[in-house]
Design an enzyme around this catalytic site. Structure first.
Site, short mmCIF file in Angstrom:
data_model
loop_
_atom_site.label_atom_id
_atom_site.label_comp_id
_atom_site.label_asym_id
_atom_site.label_seq_id
_atom_site.Cartn_x
_atom_site.Cartn_y
_atom_site.Cartn_z
N HIS A 154 -12.80 -5.17 7.68
CA HIS A 154 -13.50 -4.91 6.42
C HIS A 154 -14.73 -4.05 6.65
O HIS A 154 -15.64 -4.03 5.83
CB HIS A 154 -13.91 -6.22 5.75
CG HIS A 154 -12.76 -7.03 5.24
ND1 HIS A 154 -12.00 -7.81 6.07
CD2 HIS A 154 -12.23 -7.15 4.01
CE1 HIS A 154 -11.05 -8.40 5.37
NE2 HIS A 154 -11.16 -8.01 4.11
N GLU A 193 0.80 -1.23 0.00
CA GLU A 193 0.00 0.00 0.00
C GLU A 193 0.83 1.27 0.00
O GLU A 193 0.49 2.26 -0.66
CB GLU A 193 -0.95 0.01 1.20
CG GLU A 193 -2.17 -0.88 1.05
CD GLU A 193 -1.90 -2.34 1.40
OE1 GLU A 193 -2.80 -3.16 1.27
OE2 GLU A 193 -0.75 -2.63 1.82
#
Length: 824
Positions: A613, A546
């Site tokens: 999530h 990332e």
């Protein structure tokens, strides 16, 4: 492993000619170049010594310098061309001098914190010294031609923080070389021939960002050249406690590219005191990097640090006497001087003359820079003193004594600065009598002087967090979605996909990258089919890294492209938050409007399943990335419109798409790529008269459910979707609603004290909403912990429609207890 045999002295190569006269002429040119290099190295060293004294005597605040690295940086600079890039380390002053990207006077102006950009173009006083940055845009926000100058990305202090964007800077060259549709952008690239030079201290290679960067570059095969300055220590910690095998080049041997390998990096080793060997090493390595687009690592060993890590302390505290003696003997300038004498390239008198000239130049630059730095502040102090001395009113014995003491202290200030000047003026106001205006409007004049000084300070120290030019996305005219009479209802993911399709078709500079972004079309299929249509470099898959996904986006944006960097889930943005916070969010500010990074960070979040999530860490984000617009659309129509708006401007932005909206059907717009949702403008979704309910993102659907139920109970709620948290309600829409309802509730799924507290402060304090409250303001948030798994976990962890209903019901019951009887 390619190693320069630096301990066995070799002369620098220079052209051989048959003609003896030409040979002599070429040799003299070569000799003069070497002597100029020695003088430059000596000049840079003297600058370090003088600057250190300036800090220790109180004229400057802090100093960190590149002494001990001079010769290697000069050798590297010989291979730097116009159009090339640097993403570097705060010890690169010699390289910057050698490439012409700075001057001695600018070096000292930066040391003092000069705020005028024509004197300190690198950072305008926003960063510490040796934090360089080329001005890439003009005063109107337009790109300057990058191929006609040397370019350096704005330096940052966090160790290895300069590495992620280096990948993007080098990747841009690959794209400009391989993508024909970019060939017209000649102001940004000359057919991709540019090399991205990176520099880093050896101990900083212990950071994960370094390894992530080297891995990404090795896979991508891009023209990235990294120089590691190895002086054996990371402040006080020796290399054997920093790096496996006490050598970064040995540690990276598995990355090394062999003849049959499709990817990898080339590794060179050299010694920081070996001028000849370093020149040859950089010539060979950069040639391969530039021509073949292969990343290169230069491990420059046996460097020294004569003045220590910084002005904060002495290296004598942690280095042994033997080490300190070794550093004196192996100092790169000492070694180069010896070599010049041994090879008869210069005699002692010639070198003494060069050293004297360099010392004089360094002192002259310092004196001139300090004089220019102090001149406006001395004038500002003089103006204040004269204003006070010319007052005609009498503020009483005590008041006059206090004012005189303040002025005397200001005149005697050893280190004059604007803090001392403005602090003095504000203190004088305390002792100026209120009756002055009847005798002499001194206090009014002083108040005006203070107000003007604050305005001046805003430009010098506070402005340019965001783009203030015509390129600001806040100046983009809104365009509403247009619908055909028979517009179908389609899944939200198709709206995002079709809007991106329209954007990609009309602008070849737009590209997107991220995990599963390409072939799969991202995990929610919002890019389905676009890689096949636009190619793997415009819709590209990346590895799971990332930080360098964001870094690639930053580098590509600096080089004139319009990247969209995708982070798969909002929770995973934490892996890249330091890059967004330290680099992306501060670029425009820390360069005082000299650089811009029009990068979109795209992610998805809010309610789904489980801890990683379903998160909504908005407070963590909005409080750490000021300088980036933060968009929280409630559906995909709004998300697409925000992308269209952001791409019309040049500010960076984070867009958080609502995870539960991809399958929900929305009416299909007819003007994909054209309609634009304004930033900072909330939307009143439902008008009401009793309570104002403020929310965003996935919470809007929950709020609608609760509002409909409340209506049945006789409570009229005005529901507002803020749409963006940064900027927040720039038109006062929420305040106007509160003036009508006199009650307000802020609702989201961040932790208590998070984004709801931010919104409350904005409305109640900044907008003056406090004066229109009939009841206490209320927040509805998630629990302190992250959401538990499953439907039930979500219900007990996050706020739900029942929570909203009961909170607003109870608020109304406080004023109308007979009408709204207790539920419990």
């Amino acid at each position: 492993m390619i190693t320069t045999k630096s301990k066995e002295r070799k002369p620098i190569k220079h052209p051989a000619h048959n003609n003896q006269e030409n040979k002599a002429l070429k040799f003299e040119e070569f000799r003069q170049e070497v002597l100029n290099d020695y003088k430059l190295a000596f000049l840079s060293r003297q600058m370090s010594f003088i600057a250190r004294r300036e800090v220790l005597t109180g004229k400057a605040k802090f100093g960190i310098f590149g002494d001990g690295k001079e010769i290697a940086q000069i050798a590297m600079a010989k291979q730097f061309r116009k159009g090339d890039w640097r993403s570097g380390y705060y010890r690169d002053q010699t390289f910057m001098l050698a490439t012409g990207m700075t001057t001695p006077k600018k070096f000292f102006a930066m040391l003092y914190g000069e705020t005028r950009t024509h004197l300190n173009p690198d950072n305008g006083g926003r960063s510490m010294n040796n934090h360089f940055g080329t001005r890439l845009i003009d005063d109107n926000g337009n790109w300057l031609p990058q191929t006609t100058m040397g370019n350096t990305a704005s330096d940052i202090s966090p160790t290895a923080g300069q590495m992620p964007r280096l990948v993007g800077l080098a990747l841009a060259s690959k794209l400009y070389r391989q993508q024909p549709e970019l060939s017209h952008l000649t102001q940004f690239s000359n057919n991709g021939n540019e090399v991205a030079f990176g520099t880093i201290g050896d101990s900083s290679t212990s950071e994960g960002l370094f390894f992530e960067t080297m891995n990404a570059a090795a896979v991508l095969q891009i023209p990235m050249a990294v120089s590691v300055w190895d002086d054996g220590f990371g402040i006080s910690v020796p290399v054997d406690l920093q790096t496996v095998k006490a050598s970064i080049s040995k540690a990276l041997r598995g990355f090394e590219k062999q003849k049959k390998d499709k990817n990898g990096i080339l590794i060179f080793e050299g010694y920081g005191w070996d001028y000849a060997g370093l020149c040859q090493m950089y010539e060979e390595g950069i040639s391969q990097c530039r021509q073949n687009h292969v990343p290169v690592l230069f491990h420059v060993k046996e460097l020294t640090q004569p003045t220590g890590h910084s002005t904060s302390g002495s290296h004598e505290r942690y280095k042994s006497k033997e080490r300190l003696e070794w550093e004196k003997e192996n100092d790169c300038i000492v070694k180069m001087r010896q070599w010049l004498l041994e090879t008869n390239l210069a005699d002692d008198q010639t070198l003494n003359t060069l050293e004297k000239e360099a010392t004089t130049e360094a002192h002259s630059a310092q004196k001139e820079a300090f004089k220019e730095y102090m001149a406006p502040m001395r004038q500002e102090r003089r103006q204040l003193v004269e204003l006070v001395q010319n007052k005609k009113c009498d503020c009483g014995t005590k008041g006059e004594q206090e004012i005189k003491a303040i002025i005397d202290n200001l005149n005697k200030a050893v280190t004059l600065n604007r803090k001392e000047i403005l602090s003095a003026a504000r203190k004088i106001l305390r002792h100026s009598c209120a009756s002055c205006s009847s005798q002499d409007p001194f206090k009014d004049r002083l108040k005006q002087w203070v107000a003007d000084y604050f305005r001046m300070g805003k430009e010098k120290y506070n402005q340019y967090l965001y783009d203030e030019s015509d390129h600001s996305p806040l100046k983009v005219e809104p365009v509403p979605p247009r619908y055909a009479d028979d517009a179908p209802m389609v899944p939200g993911r198709e709206i995002i996909r079709d809007n991106f399709d329209a954007l990609f078709a009309k602008n070849p500079r737009i590209l997107t990258l991220g995990e599963d972004t390409g072939k799969l079309g991202d995990v929610n299929r919002t890019l389905e089919g676009l890689q096949e249509k636009y190619g793997q470099w415009r819709v590209r898959d990346t590895g799971i890294h990332e930080a360098t996904i964001i870094g690639q986006g930053i580098g590509l944006a600096l080089r004139g492209l319009r990247p969209i960097a995708e982070i798969q889930y909002f929770d995973y943005i934490l892996y890249a938050l330091h890059v967004i916070s330290d680099d992306l969010a501060t670029t425009h500010y820390r360069t005082k409007g000299g650089q811009k990074v029009p990068l979109i960070v795209r992610t998805r979040g809010h309610r789904l399943e489980g801890i990683w999530h379903s998160g909504s860490p908005l407070s963590m984000v909005i409080n750490s990335i000021r300088g980036v617009h933060v968009c929280v659309p409630r559906d995909m129509t709004r998300a697409a419109g925000m992308y269209n708006t952001i791409l019309e401007g040049d500010d960076p932005a984070l867009v958080i798409e609502p995870l539960n909206g991809y399958r929900i059907r929305e009416k299909q717009p007819a003007n994909f790529g054209e309609y634009k949702i304004p930033l900072g403008v909330p939307e009143v979704i439902r008008e009401g008269s009793d309570v104002t309910l403020v929310t965003y993102g996935s919470c809007v659907r929950i709020a609608i459910e609760a509002v409909e139920q409340l209506e049945k109970a006789g409570i009229s709620v005005e529901l507002i979707d803020v749409q963006t948290l940064l900027p927040f309600d720039i038109r006062g829409i929420i305040l106007n609603s509160l003036k009508k309802t006199n009650r307000i509730v802020f609702f989201d799924e961040d932790v208590p004290g998070g984004a709801t507290a931010f919104m409350m402060q904005k409305v109640i304090e900044e907008q003056g909403g406090f004066y229109h409250l009939a009841n206490r303001p209320v927040t509805i948030t998630a629990k302190d912990h992250r959401p538990a798994y499953g439907t039930d976990g979500d219900y007990f962890s996050n706020p739900n429609a029942e929570d909203v209903y009961e909170t607003i019901y109870d608020l109304m019951a406080e004023d109308f207890p007979q009408k709204f009887l207790p539920i419990y």
